[in-house]
Design a protein around this motif. Structure first.
Motif, PDB file in Angstrom:
ATOM      1  N   TRP A 383       0.886  -1.168   0.000  1.00 24.96           N
ATOM      2  CA  TRP A 383       0.000   0.000   0.000  1.00 24.96           C
ATOM      3  C   TRP A 383       0.914   1.205   0.000  1.00 24.96           C
ATOM      4  O   TRP A 383       1.911   1.231   0.757  1.00 24.96           O
ATOM      5  CB  TRP A 383      -0.868  -0.062   1.245  1.00 24.96           C
ATOM      6  N   TRP A 385       1.261   5.582  -0.098  1.00 20.50           N
ATOM      7  CA  TRP A 385       0.701   6.937  -0.033  1.00 20.50           C
ATOM      8  C   TRP A 385       1.718   7.912  -0.625  1.00 20.50           C
ATOM      9  O   TRP A 385       2.834   8.024  -0.124  1.00 20.50           O
ATOM     10  CB  TRP A 385       0.393   7.302   1.416  1.00 20.50           C
ATOM     11  N   GLU A 391      -4.306  12.729  -1.251  1.00 20.73           N
ATOM     12  CA  GLU A 391      -4.771  12.385   0.082  1.00 20.73           C
ATOM     13  C   GLU A 391      -4.396  10.947   0.402  1.00 20.73           C
ATOM     14  O   GLU A 391      -4.197  10.126  -0.499  1.00 20.73           O
ATOM     15  CB  GLU A 391      -6.293  12.544   0.165  1.00 20.73           C
ATOM     16  N   PRO A 393      -4.696   7.287   0.857  1.00 18.27           N
ATOM     17  CA  PRO A 393      -5.702   6.331   0.371  1.00 18.27           C
ATOM     18  C   PRO A 393      -6.342   5.563   1.508  1.00 18.27           C
ATOM     19  O   PRO A 393      -5.849   5.582   2.644  1.00 18.27           O
ATOM     20  CB  PRO A 393      -4.894   5.405  -0.548  1.00 18.27           C
ATOM     21  N   ALA A 394      -7.443   4.888   1.215  1.00 19.25           N
ATOM     22  CA  ALA A 394      -8.119   4.070   2.221  1.00 19.25           C
ATOM     23  C   ALA A 394      -7.157   3.012   2.749  1.00 19.25           C
ATOM     24  O   ALA A 394      -6.314   2.474   2.016  1.00 19.25           O
ATOM     25  CB  ALA A 394      -9.352   3.416   1.613  1.00 19.25           C
TER      26      ALA A 394
END
Length: 402
Positions: A383, A385, A391, A393-394
């Protein structure tokens, strides 16, 4: 809670009488096995602070199931991979871990203090085979489990707990022929009613650094939470939060270099009111009983005592904590800030844990390329960012990471 097989018995980590069972197995040199996987994973028994504990075998942390207490991410996702096996040498046969330090534990009269440990200089040298002061703090922090978080830990960390488990982590470690616990000083929780007895224990522990030996002065290691960096009559001093009646002195040169090298940590501490600033340093004790710092390093930790390096780190850590997630914070050890590593590893995603990365604003092309390589070479899900560009992310969904 973890489950083990010891001989023919299956036991849990909270089993009544487990210590007696481990003592018997230790005497017989029986190796326990962790039942988090099938087949079970071999472990070993170590004696720490008078108690017997089950420890994972060297370099086996990533073999355990992510929900297991013995799981740790692959070492390449933190700075541990650079020092494990060289600066950190575990011996399952005697249960001891030998540490190789890249800093001195003696001081020769007239020699100037070294630069603050963990310094990032313009010269090129390898220090991967020895632990810096910062790397030593990171190692003890990880060994004590304070880079891990689970929902049940909320509200259960205090200085008493931090000190207890850091000392326990040092108990089975040796350095330069000495027990690390013998040369490590961590202030007790302050109690005005027990001020005198606490002071007497401190003096008794630190007195071993007061007597010169063959023209050199022995140094000890201190770990504490910084309350204040303040001017003194002839230089500067650190006031530790749990030690208001004993200040650690430093000269002007060390103070100047400390502020330059750890300006990020000092800035984060100033800006984030609920954060803690941890310090580790080597120090000597003069004939007057005054403690003087020789070398230092700093580390920022959150309100829950989880290490962080930037405000972006804190955003991810806070989001994961509020979402009741399980995760581990990547520790840098000796790695410079120019090398990427996982911000945290979410250990509650399936089918594998998820390494969560942050690409900081203004990152160089080399840094971005290294991060891409790190993700491609890792077996974990990932994941990312792109901080400053988008922004956050989830969060990766528990049990359903993508």
């Amino acid at each position: 809670m973890s489950n083990y097989r010891i001989g023919e018995q299956h036991v849990s980590s909270d089993e009544p009488g487990l210590n007696d069972l481990l003592a018997e197995a230790h005497a017989k040199k029986t190796r326990p096995a962790c039942l988090c996987r099938n087949p079970a994973i071999e472990m070993y028994i170590a004696k720490v602070a008078g108690k017997f504990i089950i420890k994972r075998m060297p370099n086996s942390g990533s073999d355990h199931a992510p929900a297991c207490d013995s799981y740790e991410p692959p070492p390449e996702l933190s700075g541990l991979g650079q020092v494990m096996g060289s600066a950190i040498q575990e011996n399952p046969d005697d249960g001891l871990t030998a540490l190789k330090f890249g800093f001195s534990l003696t001081k020769v009269a007239g020699r100037s203090a070294p630069i603050p440990s963990g310094a990032e200089t313009d010269s090129v040298k390898t220090d991967g085979n020895k632990l810096t002061l910062r790397g030593t703090l990171h190692y003890l922090w990880e060994e004590a489990g304070f880079n891990r978080w689970a929902p049940g830990m909320s509200g259960k960390r205090s200085w008493y707990v931090i000190r207890k488990y850091l000392l326990q982590a040092a108990e089975d470690k040796t350095a330069k022929g000495s027990s690390l616990a013998d040369i490590l000083y961590i202030p007790e929780s302050f109690n005005a009613e027990r001020k005198h007895e606490i002071s007497q224990r401190r003096i008794a522990h630190m007195i071993k650094a007061a007597s010169p030996l063959k023209g050199t002065r022995q140094l000890m290691i201190v770990i504490g939470e910084v309350k204040e960096l303040a001017p003194s009559r002839y230089g500067y001093k650190i006031i530790f939060k749990q030690l208001p009646d004993c200040h650690f002195m430093m000269n002007e040169d060390l103070h100047k270099r400390l502020c330059k090298r750890f300006d990020v940590e000092l800035g984060l501490w100033d800006a984030l009111e609920n954060s803690h600033l941890m310090a580790i340093g080597t120090f000597s004790v003069g004939s007057t009983g005054i403690a003087t710092l020789e070398e230092m390093a700093l580390m920022s930790v959150t309100e829950n005592w989880i290490p962080f390096e930037s405000t972006f780190d804190t955003i991810v850590i806070e989001a994961m904590s509020k979402a009741q997630r399980r995760f581990m914070k990547g520790m840098r050890y000796n790695l410079p800030s120019t090398r990427p590593l996982a911000c945290v590893v979410a250990s509650d995603t399936q089918p594998e844990p998820t390494a969560m990365y942050i690409l900081p604003p203004g990152a160089t092309e080399d840094y971005a390329n290294a991060l891409t390589s790190l993700k491609e070479e890792s077996k974990l899900l990932h994941w990312t960012w792109l901080a400053g560009e988008a922004e956050m992310p989830a969060l990766p969904a528990p049990g359903n990471a993508k």
